[in-house]
Design an enzyme around this catalytic site. Structure first.
Site, PDB file in Angstrom:
ATOM      1  N   ARG A   1       1.259   3.126 -14.802  1.00  0.00           N
ATOM      2  CA  ARG A   1       0.854   4.692 -14.409  1.00  0.00           C
ATOM      3  C   ARG A   1       2.386   5.492 -14.273  1.00  0.00           C
ATOM      4  NH1 ARG A   1      -3.238   1.844 -11.751  1.00  0.00           N
ATOM      5  NH2 ARG A   1      -2.330   2.320  -9.928  1.00  0.00           N
TER       6      ARG A   1
ATOM      7  N   GLU B   1      -0.523  -8.583  -0.792  1.00  0.00           N
ATOM      8  CA  GLU B   1      -1.448  -8.941   0.286  1.00  0.00           C
ATOM      9  C   GLU B   1      -1.655 -10.395   0.448  1.00  0.00           C
ATOM     10  OE1 GLU B   1      -5.715  -7.903   2.074  1.00  0.00           O
ATOM     11  OE2 GLU B   1      -5.305  -6.956   0.160  1.00  0.00           O
TER      12      GLU B   1
END
Length: 180
Positions: A63, A100
């Site tokens: 994006r 993560e």
């Protein structure tokens, strides 16, 4: 620019609760991109936040490419693509960063910039700052002077913008949302 005054941008960003998992509020900028007036306002406001001259706008996949390319046109610069490793065809330099669960790697073409180039880093959203900080390290490794990082959305509770500031980067955004 006071990010509280950008209701015209904020109102065009859809919030999707419990995506991609329960308890997360996903800030969906696709609704902003679909709105020609909203997109125009976003690029104009991001351009107005740029402090000084930049030689290149670096957009983070994917994006960040949209906002980075439009902003580069507005600023009269080229756009440098920061891609996932393995997506660029020429010689590259890369940087690893933590996720993560595991790690990822981003890359730029080795000849993408002239050392000393003043670069504006752009992405749609800053959350924990992992990707943005890796992008700064990568650009610096290539010899760039990262003069600023610009985002449409900041999630300040996750600390990414503050982490970038601790790395010596001026950070701007148009809107901030509480939570994750």
């Amino acid at each position: 620019m006071d990010i509280q005054q950008n209701e015209d941008i904020r109102s065009r960003i859809r919030t999707i609760p419990d995506f991609p998992k329960p308890g997360i509020f996903f800030r969906d900028i696709t609704t902003l991109l679909l709105d020609p007036e909203g997109l125009r306002l976003t690029i104009e406001k991001m351009a107005a936040q740029v402090d000084g001259k930049v030689d290149l706008v670096a957009g983070v996949e994917a994006r960040g490419f949209v906002f980075g390319a439009a902003l580069a046109v507005q600023l009269g610069t080229g756009v440098l693509l920061i891609r996932k490793d393995g997506k660029l065809p020429g010689a590259t330099i890369a940087e690893d960063y933590a996720l993560e669960y595991g790690t990822d790697r981003i890359a730029i073409h080795a000849d993408a910039l002239v050392p000393g180039a003043r670069v504006l880093l752009v992405d749609d959203l800053i959350a924990t700052g992992g990707t943005a900080r890796a992008a700064v390290r990568l650009l610096r490794k290539a010899g760039a002077e990262v003069v600023q990082a610009s985002f449409v959305v900041d999630l300040p509770d996750l600390g990414g913008a503050d982490a970038l500031r601790s790395d010596g980067i001026a950070v701007t955004s148009l809107v901030a949302f509480e939570g994750h």
